[in-house]
Design an enzyme around this catalytic site. Structure first.
Site, short mmCIF file in Angstrom:
data_model
loop_
_atom_site.label_atom_id
_atom_site.label_comp_id
_atom_site.label_asym_id
_atom_site.label_seq_id
_atom_site.Cartn_x
_atom_site.Cartn_y
_atom_site.Cartn_z
N HIS A 375 32.87 85.25 4.16
CA HIS A 375 31.77 84.54 4.83
C HIS A 375 31.03 85.50 5.75
CE1 HIS A 375 29.64 81.01 6.35
NE2 HIS A 375 29.67 81.64 7.51
N ALA A 376 29.71 85.58 5.58
CA ALA A 376 28.91 86.56 6.32
C ALA A 376 28.96 86.30 7.82
CB ALA A 376 27.46 86.51 5.84
N HIS A 405 19.16 87.47 8.58
CA HIS A 405 19.77 86.53 9.53
C HIS A 405 20.86 87.22 10.35
CE1 HIS A 405 21.49 82.70 10.99
NE2 HIS A 405 22.64 83.31 10.80
N GLU A 406 21.78 87.91 9.68
CA GLU A 406 22.89 88.54 10.40
C GLU A 406 22.40 89.66 11.31
OE1 GLU A 406 25.64 87.14 10.51
OE2 GLU A 406 25.39 85.78 8.81
N HIS A 409 21.40 88.39 14.65
CA HIS A 409 22.51 88.31 15.61
C HIS A 409 22.77 89.68 16.23
CE1 HIS A 409 23.79 84.23 14.81
NE2 HIS A 409 23.96 84.46 13.52
N GLU A 433 21.20 81.70 16.23
CA GLU A 433 21.03 81.52 14.80
C GLU A 433 19.57 81.60 14.38
OE1 GLU A 433 23.62 81.48 12.93
OE2 GLU A 433 25.06 81.28 14.57
N HIS A 532 33.34 76.69 8.27
CA HIS A 532 33.24 76.46 9.71
C HIS A 532 34.22 75.43 10.23
CE1 HIS A 532 29.54 78.32 8.35
NE2 HIS A 532 29.31 78.73 9.58
N TYR A 542 23.29 75.43 13.97
CA TYR A 542 22.52 75.73 12.76
C TYR A 542 21.40 74.70 12.55
CZ TYR A 542 26.47 78.81 11.92
OH TYR A 542 27.44 79.78 12.06
#
Length: 633
Positions: A375-376, A405-406, A409, A433, A532, A542
């Site tokens: 999971h990323a 997206h990552e 972060h 997020e 999650h 999210y």
């Protein structure tokens, strides 16, 4: 001796006349016998009483609070860094030893944070400056998994948490037809995204969801123990603690989520109606005309995003849209090159290059020699710039967006890394997020042309582009709401273990309009099939991110001087937009989130209107296409 005597004589001479007079007076008053009269002595100086010391404070002071907080933040930084390092090692190399080390590290974190929260209570009544008081408030909310007071229960909870995450990462479905060969979540997700065979999709969906049954007992016990920890910290349950993180009361936050959902619900229901109509053209009566859509037909294991089924719902005569997967294959793009493309976007708006250690320490692909959690996720191990991502990158459109997206972060971590440790988080977790997602909204055809992934002559129809985009962003909205709504009810005791699965599907049907492809019972634990849940990651963030990303995108486009349709805007290469975003990132959580939102978007209110503005051309299309349909379920 002679010296002492002569000195003494000099001292007596001035007093002799006085002494004789006193003797005469005494004789006249017949004082017989009289004592010899010695020399007179001067009166002693008056005694000066020093003022009393100021009274000692009855309780702790601001100085005490500052000292306590400085010590606490030093300890938290060290402990969190250690725990992050251990968890990253466990996620990227699952063994009995790394699982045990992770459990021990999580237990130590829980013990330290719980102790500090308890000790901090003595400063509750002390008048403190707003920034220091905010640190105390954030300390109380600094744990997703609150620890019970009992040491044995704390150790058990840590072991449960680490064990569930490990079980998820190692899970494989071994269909009998493959005679001993097993399929990972990557393999099964690939089937869900590409197959159009109803029965094959159903097998992949059922195979993965059935693996979660083993987590059911552990999860029920985890809920019980975690609630004890939340109650020790002064909250009714874990869900109430999570909802208290948003600079408003827990009830006000739940109402805010519901308000935002009601803003965007009509758009989702139109998209659902159109998608169901198109899926009936492929699967016939297996898709009901008016009821919920079978969950395994939407291109994603959890039916949370539907972009993979775009070819089935595409607008006739409008083209197939852009497929990056084919372009990546043609260009022989590597996973690291995919990440370099993401970094290039951030650098184009004035952000720093990622540190060299990022490229050396990240996990970009699934290793062949060990078990990992694919999971990323994004990391800053030290909270001082040891940035990493953990992904099992596939070369396709979805992973291209996920990389952006990552990295969102990672850049948030980077730009608040010099703040005190308790301020090193998003203004609220939805902000964290939303940053990368807002950047992903700039992945427009014009941007793809600039970086060479689309030919300059390629023309993409607006409806085609927006429909494909909505299948990712809009389709996600109710799932983003439901997952934590289910958990809030579980933590509060409203939903008991014997009703876990029933309530899960009740909520998913009510909000998402999806249903399981096969009958499910309380022997199943379908929530546990989503990462999650066993990994204890709050999920309302999210849902908020889907709202905030459009607010951020609109504000950044305005900063860039863009005046056209919102869905055509890309801030790629615009440093004015980058500066606006960077200023907000640097705040971390040092200010309440409405102030951070105002800094970037000019308002203190989260609002779904920007999303509706973005999809305005699609809304008209969906209304026209579904006017003969009976929408809803």
């Amino acid at each position: 001796m002679s010296s002492f005597r002569s000195s003494r004589a000099r001292l007596l001479k001035p007093t002799l006349a006085i002494a004789s007079s006193l003797w005469l007076t005494a004789s006249l008053t017949s004082c017989t016998p009289c004592e010899p009269v010695g020399p007179l002595k001067a009166d002693p100086p008056p005694t000066v009483t020093p003022p009393p010391p100021p009274p000692k404070p009855a309780g702790p002071t601001e100085a005490d609070a500052r000292s306590f907080m400085a010590d606490t933040e030093t300890q938290l930084r060290a402990m969190w860094s250690y725990a992050q390092r251990v968890q990253f090692a466990q996620n990227t190399n699952i063994t009995t030893d790394t699982e045990q080390l992770n459990a021990q590290a999580q237990e130590q974190v829980m013990e330290l944070v719980s102790k500090k929260i308890k000790d901090a209570a003595r400063f509750d009544a002390v008048q403190l400056p707003s920034d220091l008081r905010r640190k105390f408030d954030l300390l109380k909310l600094a744990q997703d998994l609150p620890a019970p007071a009992d040491a044995n229960e704390r150790a058990e909870l840590a072991q449960l948490a680490a064990g569930m995450e490990t079980s998820y990462g190692k899970a494989k479905y071994c269909p009998p037809r493959l005679k001993g060969s097993c399929l990972t979540i990557d393999d099964l997700s690939r089937t869900l995204s590409t197959s159009r065979n109803y029965d094959e999709l159903q097998e992949a969906w059922t195979g993965w969801h059935d693996l979660a049954k083993t987590l059911r007992g552990s999860y029920a016990r985890y809920v019980l123990l975690a609630n004890k920890g939340a109650q020790n910290a002064g909250y009714a349950d874990v869900g109430a603690m999570w909802r208290s993180r948003y600079d408003m009361s827990e009830d006000a936050f739940a109402a805010e989520v519901e308000r935002l959902w009601e803003q965007v619900r009509p758009l989702y229901e139109m998209l659902h109606c159109y998608t169901r109509m198109k899926l009936r053209q492929t699967y016939g009566n297996r898709v009901p005309e008016n009821g919920p859509i079978p969950a395994h037909l939407l291109g994603n294991m959890w039916a949370q995003e539907w972009g993979n089924i775009y070819p089935l719902v595409a607008v006739p005569g409008k083209g197939a849209g852009i497929s990056l997967k084919a372009k990546f294959q043609q260009k022989k793009t590597t996973p690291i090159e995919l990440v370099k493309m993401g970094e290039s976007f951030f650098k184009s708006v004035g952000f720093d290059p990622l540190p060299d250690t990022f490229w050396k320490r990240s996990m970009f692909v699934r290793p062949k020699d060990r078990e990992v959690v694919c999971h990323a996720s994004a990391w800053d191990i030290t909270s001082r710039g040891d940035l990493r991502i953990k992904m099992c990158i596939e070369l396709d459109d979805d992973n291209f967006r996920t990389v952006h997206h990552e990295l969102g972060h990672n850049y948030y971590y980077w730009y608040y890394r010099d703040l005190p440790i308790l301020f090193q988080q998003g203004a609220n977790d939805g902000f964290h997020e939303a940053i990368g997602d807002a950047i992903a909204l700039s992945i427009t055809p014009s941007y793809l042309q600039k970086i060479g992934l689309v030919d300059a002559s390629t023309q993409v129809d607006d409806t085609t582009f927006l429909l494909h985009d909505a299948l990712e962003h809009v389709a996600f909205l109710p799932f983003g709401k439901v997952l934590d709504q289910w958990r809030w009810e579980v933590f509060s005791g409203k939903v008991r273990p014997e009703d876990y699965n029933k309530r899960w599907w009740d909520l998913r049907t009510k909000y998402q309009g999806v249903a399981p492809p096969v009958a499910r019972t309380e022997a199943d634990f379908d929530p546990g099939a989503k990462y999650h849940i066993p990994s204890n990651v709050p999920y309302a963030r999210y849902f908020l991110a889907r709202i905030l990303e459009f607010q951020f995108h609109r504000a950044l486009c305005q900063a860039a001087g863009y005046n056209g349709p919102l869905h055509k805007c890309s801030i790629y290469g615009n440093q004015a937009a980058g500066d606006k975003m960077k200023a907000m990132l640097q705040l971390g959580s040092s200010k309440p989130w409405p102030e951070a939102l105002e800094a970037i978007a000019g308002t203190q209110k989260m609002d779904g209107a920007a999303m509706l503005d973005y999809y305005a051309p699609l809304i008209s299309f969906l209304k026209d296409q579904t006017k003969s349909q009976k929408c809803g379920w």
